[in-house]
Every structure is written in C-alpha cells, then in structure tokens.
Write an enzyme that holds these catalytic residues in place. Sequence first.
Site, PDB file in Angstrom:
ATOM      1  N   SER A   1       0.814  -1.222   0.000  1.00 17.74           N
ATOM      2  CA  SER A   1       0.000   0.000   0.000  1.00 17.74           C
ATOM      3  C   SER A   1       0.848   1.273   0.000  1.00 17.74           C
ATOM      4  O   SER A   1       0.399   2.320   0.455  1.00 17.74           O
ATOM      5  CB  SER A   1      -0.977   0.006   1.184  1.00 17.74           C
ATOM      6  OG  SER A   1      -1.819  -1.133   1.148  1.00 17.74           O
ATOM      7  N   ARG A   2       2.058   1.163  -0.469  1.00 22.14           N
ATOM      8  CA  ARG A   2       2.989   2.292  -0.546  1.00 22.14           C
ATOM      9  C   ARG A   2       3.366   2.858   0.834  1.00 22.14           C
ATOM     10  O   ARG A   2       3.885   3.964   0.946  1.00 22.14           O
ATOM     11  CB  ARG A   2       2.429   3.428  -1.425  1.00 22.14           C
ATOM     12  CG  ARG A   2       2.240   3.030  -2.898  1.00 22.14           C
ATOM     13  CD  ARG A   2       3.588   2.674  -3.523  1.00 22.14           C
ATOM     14  NE  ARG A   2       3.509   2.446  -4.954  1.00 22.14           N
ATOM     15  CZ  ARG A   2       3.400   1.250  -5.519  1.00 22.14           C
ATOM     16  NH1 ARG A   2       3.300   0.162  -4.748  1.00 22.14           N
ATOM     17  NH2 ARG A   2       3.388   1.104  -6.823  1.00 22.14           N
TER      18      ARG A   2
END
Length: 211
Positions: A188-189
């Site tokens: 999810s970065r």
Amino acid sequence: MKLSEIRKEYTLKSLDVSEVSIDPLRQFKTWFEEAVDAEALEVNAMCLSTIGLDGFPNARIVLLKELDHGFVFFTNYESEKGKELQAHPKASITFFWPELERQVRIRGEVTKVSNSESDEYFFSRPLGSQIGAWTSPQSREISSREELEAKLKEVEENFKKNTLLRPAHWGGYRLIPNKLEFWQGRPSRLHDRICYEKQISGDWKITRLAP
C-alpha cells in the site's frame, strides 16, 4: 497499458530501527551482500548525481568499486562529472535492487583517492579497458564513431612500443557519507524508510521517516 496503471505491490520484507546496525556502512554491507546473494542485476551499479556547472542536478550510472570508509568509483577527471566534482565536491549516490524491493540513498563530500589506489585499480582492469581510458575524451563532442576507432588504433600502436601507464586524467573518487537512507518497499505504498545522519560528535542519528 497506461503509465498510470503500472504498479507493483511490495511484499518481500520489512525494516525497523530496532533491526538495523548502529553503523550505516555495516548496514549497507549487509544489504549489499544480500543483493549479491539474490543475484541482483548489476548489483554494484549506482546513480551518481552531481551539481552541474549550470546549477542543474546531473545524474548517470557508475559502478561502485570499493567500500571502505566511503564509496569509491573511477572515471575520467576531465569528463563532465569530473569537472562538476572539481567545482562542487559534493554528490549523492542511489542504489536500487528491485529483486529485494530496496533502495539506498547516500549523500556526502567527494575527494579523489590516492594515486596508488588509482594505479592499483587501473592495472586490475582488462587491457581493453586500460587502453579505452587513453582513447576516449570522455564527455567531449566527437565527429563520428570512426574518429573514436581511429584513435583506438593509434593508442594500441603506441603501447606496442611504450609502457602502458595510467593516464593522469583518470582515477578514483571516494564519497564520504554524511546521510544515508535505507528504503524497503511495503504494501500500500507504506514503505519503511530508515535514515542515518552524521552528527557533529561523529555519531549517527537514526530515525524513521514517513513513506
């Protein structure tokens, strides 16, 4: 596929302040060895960014050739990067190992290595690379490939008669780091980023940065 649709989820590993070495160079060596074990492509390739004579940043890929108290690379002192380092002896280097979803960013002061260090590495190179250092007026404009090949023949003929020495315009630089950032890709970065900053005392301050 649209560029905006290209994405990769990073899931391999994690990184925490509690896990890293208090010495950033030791931490780098650990990650480098793991990249070697993972058979990372061009494992010692690094993006060297210098301050251009026009004030713009300037980047290119060079190869790390030694790691001691700094990061050592070799080049033509009269090249574009050589002139930039002469004017502004500061730079940053970046390693990216996609096989491990890792990046390391390093910045610091740059100095030339000793003549003996440059000689030792120069004569460890293949003969063709040694001759190439004499042949190429690196970063300068040339009229054609034929001009370069003609110069190569001239150099080869010269060194059939004379001792091959290291060119005075070719040698090494050592970047002494004052800041390093270890980046580990996460889902999810929400990546892990651990930063080392050299303090006046000589100690390293270790912090976590937001992704």
